[in-house]
Design a protein around this motif. Sequence first.
Motif, mmCIF file in Angstrom:
data_model
loop_
_atom_site.group_PDB
_atom_site.id
_atom_site.type_symbol
_atom_site.label_atom_id
_atom_site.label_comp_id
_atom_site.label_asym_id
_atom_site.label_seq_id
_atom_site.Cartn_x
_atom_site.Cartn_y
_atom_site.Cartn_z
ATOM 1 N N LEU A 171 0.837 -1.202 0.000
ATOM 2 C CA LEU A 171 0.000 0.000 0.000
ATOM 3 C C LEU A 171 0.869 1.248 0.000
ATOM 4 C CD1 LEU A 171 -2.726 1.448 0.187
ATOM 5 C CD2 LEU A 171 -2.639 1.131 2.679
ATOM 6 N N ALA A 172 1.954 1.220 0.768
ATOM 7 C CA ALA A 172 2.864 2.372 0.819
ATOM 8 C C ALA A 172 3.424 2.677 -0.567
ATOM 9 C CB ALA A 172 3.999 2.103 1.804
ATOM 10 N N GLY A 173 3.731 1.636 -1.338
ATOM 11 C CA GLY A 173 4.254 1.833 -2.684
ATOM 12 C C GLY A 173 3.263 2.553 -3.577
ATOM 13 N N HIS A 174 1.996 2.161 -3.500
ATOM 14 C CA HIS A 174 0.964 2.807 -4.313
ATOM 15 C C HIS A 174 0.760 4.256 -3.878
ATOM 16 C CE1 HIS A 174 -0.541 -0.487 -6.844
ATOM 17 N NE2 HIS A 174 -0.242 -1.289 -5.828
ATOM 18 N N LEU A 175 0.798 4.507 -2.566
ATOM 19 C CA LEU A 175 0.640 5.880 -2.079
ATOM 20 C C LEU A 175 1.834 6.748 -2.485
ATOM 21 C CD1 LEU A 175 -0.963 5.498 1.474
ATOM 22 C CD2 LEU A 175 -1.990 6.519 -0.556
ATOM 23 N N ARG A 176 3.026 6.172 -2.465
ATOM 24 C CA ARG A 176 4.212 6.905 -2.921
ATOM 25 C C ARG A 176 4.056 7.287 -4.393
ATOM 26 N NH1 ARG A 176 7.692 9.435 0.560
ATOM 27 N NH2 ARG A 176 8.704 7.996 2.023
ATOM 28 N N ALA A 177 3.564 6.348 -5.186
ATOM 29 C CA ALA A 177 3.360 6.607 -6.609
ATOM 30 C C ALA A 177 2.356 7.732 -6.811
ATOM 31 C CB ALA A 177 2.892 5.336 -7.310
ATOM 32 N N TRP A 178 1.289 7.728 -5.999
ATOM 33 C CA TRP A 178 0.289 8.799 -6.096
ATOM 34 C C TRP A 178 0.874 10.137 -5.648
ATOM 35 C CZ3 TRP A 178 -3.074 11.616 -7.997
ATOM 36 C CH2 TRP A 178 -3.821 12.536 -7.267
ATOM 37 N N GLN A 179 1.693 10.118 -4.602
ATOM 38 C CA GLN A 179 2.289 11.366 -4.118
ATOM 39 C C GLN A 179 3.188 11.996 -5.189
ATOM 40 O OE1 GLN A 179 5.083 11.148 -0.800
ATOM 41 N NE2 GLN A 179 4.230 13.019 0.099
ATOM 42 N N ARG A 180 3.838 11.167 -5.997
ATOM 43 C CA ARG A 180 4.695 11.698 -7.058
ATOM 44 C C ARG A 180 3.878 12.339 -8.191
ATOM 45 N NH1 ARG A 180 7.750 6.899 -5.841
ATOM 46 N NH2 ARG A 180 6.650 5.728 -7.480
ATOM 47 N N GLN A 181 2.601 11.939 -8.295
ATOM 48 C CA GLN A 181 1.760 12.459 -9.376
ATOM 49 C C GLN A 181 0.920 13.663 -8.972
ATOM 50 O OE1 GLN A 181 -0.305 9.308 -11.790
ATOM 51 N NE2 GLN A 181 0.562 7.942 -10.230
ATOM 52 N N THR A 182 0.514 13.703 -7.714
ATOM 53 C CA THR A 182 -0.393 14.768 -7.281
ATOM 54 C C THR A 182 0.304 16.119 -7.252
ATOM 55 O OG1 THR A 182 -1.817 15.561 -5.474
ATOM 56 C CG2 THR A 182 0.109 14.281 -4.846
ATOM 57 N N PRO A 183 -0.402 17.183 -7.635
ATOM 58 C CA PRO A 183 0.179 18.522 -7.537
ATOM 59 C C PRO A 183 0.157 19.064 -6.105
ATOM 60 C CG PRO A 183 -2.040 18.643 -8.451
ATOM 61 C CD PRO A 183 -1.698 17.185 -8.340
ATOM 62 N N HIS A 184 -0.432 18.293 -5.204
ATOM 63 C CA HIS A 184 -0.551 18.727 -3.805
ATOM 64 C C HIS A 184 0.134 17.683 -2.918
ATOM 65 C CE1 HIS A 184 -3.446 21.585 -5.390
ATOM 66 N NE2 HIS A 184 -4.086 20.568 -5.959
ATOM 67 N N ALA A 185 1.449 17.756 -2.872
ATOM 68 C CA ALA A 185 2.238 16.710 -2.207
ATOM 69 C C ALA A 185 2.963 17.205 -0.967
ATOM 70 C CB ALA A 185 3.246 16.129 -3.192
ATOM 71 N N LYS A 186 2.670 18.420 -0.509
ATOM 72 C CA LYS A 186 3.318 18.930 0.705
ATOM 73 C C LYS A 186 2.736 18.234 1.930
ATOM 74 C CE LYS A 186 2.504 23.335 0.247
ATOM 75 N NZ LYS A 186 1.704 23.388 -0.998
#
Length: 380
Positions: free
Chosen positions: A255-270
Amino acid sequence: MKRKEGATWVLRYRVTASDGRRVENIMQVGLVRDFPKEKDAWHEVNKLGLPVRINEDPCVGRIRFNSLAEHYLKADFGADAVRPKSVNTIPIVEHYVRDYLIKKFGENIAEDIKPLEIQKWLKSLNETNGLAWTTIAKIRGLMLRIYKIGLRHEHVAKNPVLHVETRSKSTYRAIIITPAQTLTILKSLPSPLHYALVLTCAATALRSSEILALRWADVLWGQGRIRVSKRWGKGEDGETKTDASDGYVPLHPVLAGHLRAWQRQTPHAKATDFVFPSMRAEGRKPLCSSVFVADHLRPAAKKAGVHIEDGQRFGLHNLRHSLSNWLVNKAKVEPKTVQGLLRHSKIQTTLDLYTQEDSDETRAAQGEFLTAVGMNVTVQ
């Protein structure tokens, strides 16, 4: 004021009668000869504690139910309440109190309302109005609380709801989806935001309001867990549903891997940004769960073969039910462990509401009995 004993100081004040009218009252202070100056009379007023006494309700036991109910809404809400209500709960409580209880009993003197009258009315809510017994039980609980607060503040001397009974068993059966159906749903969601949302909800059993409130700072990568300390409602953060809800859920490496992948794509990653933001609101708030469910999740679930009738409840919360049901019935995980994952304060809640009877297990158990009886051959 002149009396037989002589000129007398009196304190004039207004009080609210049981029918809501403001009426004038007077209270004797003392004789003018004993208190020749007005300031002396006022000193006696304070000495006798009259300002406190006149603020007490002089109509104990004769207050109308609508006044008693409105008093409850003032006394049992807000920051000073012993049991403060969440922003999600307040409008629901006000709806039940004003649209049901006050509408029915508002003009009655609170202490004249009889238990049998309440009992018959509650039953009619089910038979005539079609309300579920679980809802009726909540209305009874609110009425019980209204009288309890009234007793505490000495507005009434008895609680007729103590002798009233209702049924509280829910007929609601949550739609359960299988892991295979969950995968099909995920594959049909083209948006990486929606994909990450459904996967996280399905794997953590977070409530919809809790998952929407998540910021990236709540994802504790190094600890392998997600912090749950708030929930989103009415456009702002609020307290968790219960004390037990305030805690952590596991973050598996997958799950952490998928969330990391999403964090790299989202424009709101702070760290302070929402994990699942509303792109329309440019990340200032989380996405709207009801819109997401209607436009994306329900259609995807139906496409995956989930049977959902028109008007039947289905949303992110069904992912929570589904995980609990699968863990207990299929994976044979200890119920205590599932309770911890769902953050229930009582294990009975996990077993009664979030797991359903497994037909495969019960069929196998029945087969064992028939084998023991000697009927182990299937009749064609």
